[in-house]
Scaffold this active site. Structure first.
Site: not given
Ligand code: MV4
Length: 453
Positions: A202, A291, A208
Site C-alpha cells: 500500500y 477507452r 495518480h
Molecule cells: C492503490 C493505492 C495505494 N497503494 N494501490 C484506487 C483506485 C484504483 N485505480 C487504485 N486505487 C488505489 N490503489 C496501492 N498499492 C491507493 C489507491 C487510491 C487512489 C488511487 C488513485 C486515485 C485516488 C485514490 C484514492 C484512494 C485510494
C-alpha cells in the site's frame, strides 16, 4: 473511412464524437433512451433512434438494441464513448460478429486489461514498473499472510475484476490481513462473480499519474505525456491537469517511452491510458483503461491533436496522422468536471436548467450537452459540463480557469462550480502540491457540515 458511425453514448461525449465525425465528413447516428428525446446529442447528430426506456440497462447498455440500430440506419461502425459499453469485450465481439467495426481496441486487449491480474502480469513482462506485490492471484489465507509479511505492511488486497477503486481492502498490519482477504474475496464474488484477488504494497501518499498512449493496431504506438488526476473524491476525478506539476521532461520521456513500447509490442489499437501511482519519483503501474477518457481534452490541448479523429482513422484501417517526433508539448491545460450536484454532500441535483451561458475566449473549451430549458434527467451520471482551459504555463491556465468559471452561468440546478472557486484559492492547488488524499482531507476540513468557515 467510414461513411456513417453510430455513437452508443449520450451527453457531452456523444457531442464530442459527433463533432469529430462532422469535421471528417462522416454521418453520425445518435441513439437515445425515452428520457433523452430532447437531449442535445439527438439534435446534433445527422440521425437519431430511440433504443429503449430510461434505465441504462435497457437502452445505452442494451447490446441487441444498439446492434439493431446499426442495422436499421446502415451505420458501419460504433463509437462507445466512455462508460456504458466502452470496455465490454463481449460487446466488441458481437459488434464484429455482425460485420461492424468497434471504434476502440480488440476484444482480446479489453479482456486482458479488464482482468487486473493479467494486466499487471502483462505490463510487468513488458518492462512497465509495477507496485510490489503478489505474483498473480492469491488463493488462500495462508499464502495471503505469507505474501503480506514478505511485502511488509500496510498492504492492499484488490479484486482482479475490480478497478477504479471498486473491490479493495486495506490491511494496516498482520492483525488485519485475514479480514481484508476474506472480505475482499466475498465482496468481489458478490460484485463481479469472480473472487480472485491479488495483494500489493500500500502506497501511503502517491499521486495518480496516467500516461495517454495511442496504438495504430499494426505494432506502432506513441505516447502523449501524462495527466495528473490526483484530485478525486470517492474515486471520482474532480480536476485533471497536463502536464503533471511534478513531472519533468526527462521523466515524461522515460515513462512515456516505456508505455508506448509496451502497447506497441502487444499490437494495441486506438486510445489507451496507463495508470500509475507516483511516489518519491517512482512510477508504479496499477491499471490500464482501454477507452477514451473523460479527461482526454487536457492532452488534446497541450499537444494540439484530436484524439477522436485518430480513433476514427485507426479503426478504419488508416494510419495515425502524426508520429512521436511530431508531438510537441505546448503550455498547460486544466479540466474541471462540473456536476449537477449540491454541496456539501455532492447529492445529485437533476432538474431544469433555466439559463445556461458557456464561457469563451482564448484558451477556453467547454464540452457540454446543456442548453437553456434542458431538463437533466435523474437516470444517468451527474456530469453536465467539462471546462478545459489552456495557457502558456500553469499560472496562466489557473488564471484563465478562474476567469472562465466566473463567466459560466448555470441557473436552475445546483452545481459543483463553487467547489472550484474555493479550490483555486488554495495555496496547495496554486503550487500543484497535492496527492490522491488531498481533496478528501480538504473536504473534511472545509466543506462538511459543521466544518469551520
Ligand atoms: C492503490 C493505492 C495505494 N497503494 N494501490 C484506487 C483506485 C484504483 N485505480 C487504485 N486505487 C488505489 N490503489 C496501492 N498499492 C491507493 C489507491 C487510491 C487512489 C488511487 C488513485 C486515485 C485516488 C485514490 C484514492 C484512494 C485510494
Amino acid at each position: 473511412m467510414f461513411e456513417k458511425v453510430l455513437i452508443a453514448n449520450r451527453g457531452e461525449i456523444a457531442l464530442r464524437v459527433i463533432r469529430a465525425c462532422r469535421e471528417m465528413g462522416i454521418r453520425s447516428v445518435a441513439v437515445h433512451s425515452t428520457a433523452d428525446s430532447d437531449a442535445m446529442h439527438v439534435r446534433m447528430a445527422d440521425e437519431a433512434l430511440c433504443i429503449g426506456p430510461p434505465s441504462a440497462t435497457e437502452s445505452y447498455l442494451s447490446v441487441p438494441a444498439i446492434i439493431s440500430a446499426c442495422e436499421i440506419t446502415g451505420a458501419e461502425a460504433v463509437h462507445p464513448g466512455y462508460g456504458f459499453l466502452s470496455e465490454n469485450a463481449q460487446f466488441v465481439q458481437v459488434v464484429e460478429d455482425h460485420g461492424l467495426t468497434f471504434i476502440g481496441p480488440s476484444a482480446e486487449h479489453i479482456r486482458m486489461m479488464g482482468d487486473k491480474i493479467t494486466a499487471k502480469e502483462t505490463m510487468r513482462a513488458l518492462g512497465v514498473p509495477c507496485v510490489p506485490g503478489s505474483e498473480g492471484g492469491v488463493e488462500d489465507i495462508h499464502t495471503a499472510r505469507e505474501i503480506a509479511g514478505d511485502i511488509g505492511y500496510p498492504v492492499i488486497v484488490k479484486a482482479t475484476a475490480g478497478g477504479g477503486g471498486r473491490g479493495m481492502k486495506l490491511a494496516r498490519s498482520a492483525a488485519d490481513i485475514d479480514a481484508a482477504f476474506s472480505t475482499a474475496r466475498a465482496e468481489a464474488k458478490a460484485a463481479f462473480g469472480n473472487a480472485d484477488v491479488y495483494i500489493e504494497k500500500y502506497l501511503a501518499n502517491p499521486r495518480h499519474i496516467e500516461i495517454q498512449v495511442f496504438g495504430d493496431g499494426k505494432g506502432g504506438a506513441v505516447h502523449l505525456g501524462e495527466r495528473d488526476c490526483s484530485l478525486q473524491r470517492r474515486h471520482q476525478k474532480v480536476l485533471e491537469e497536463a502536464p503533471g506539476p511534478s513531472i519533468d521532461e526527462a521523466t515524461r520521456q522515460r515513462i512515456g517511452r516505456i508505455c508506448a513500447d509496451a502497447v506497441a509490442r502487444i499490437g494495441y489499437s486506438g486510445a489507451g491510458t496507463i495508470e500509475f501511482l507516483y511516489e518519491d519519483g517512482e512510477f508504479f503501474f496499477i491499471e490500464m483503461n482501454t477507452r477514451l477518457q473523460v479527461e482526454h481534452p487536457v492532452t488534446e490541448a497541450i499537444f494540439g491533436v484530436d484524439l477522436v479523429r485518430e480513433q476514427l482513422r485507426v479503426a478504419s484501417g488508416m494510419a495515425m496522422s502524426f508520429g512521436q517526433d511530431e508531438l510537441e508539448l505546448n503550455g498547460h491545460a486544466i479540466e474541471v468536471r462540473i456536476n449537477a450536484e449540491k454541496l456539501p454532500n455532492f447529492a445529485p441535483c437533476p432538474g431544469m436548467v433555466k439559463t445556461f451561458h458557456a464561457p469563451g475566449g482564448l484558451g477556453v473549451r467547454m464540452d457540454s450537452a446543456l442548453y437553456g430549458g434542458y431538463v437533466i434527467p435523474p437516470f444517468y451520471d451527474s456530469l453536465i459540463a467539462k471546462l478545459i482551459v489552456h495557457g502558456r504555463d500553469r499560472p496562466e491556465a489557473l488564471a484563465r480557469l478562474r476567469r472562465a468559471l466566473g463567466e459560466l452561468i448555470v441557473d436552475g440546478v445546483e452545481t459543483t462550480v463553487p467547489l472550484f472557486h474555493a479550490l483555486l484559492a488554495e495555496p496547495d492547488i496554486q503550487r500543484g502540491d497535492y496527492s490522491i488524499h488531498w481533496l478528501e482531507d480538504w473536504l473534511e476540513r472545509n466543506l462538511q457540515p459543521g466544518a469551520p468557515q
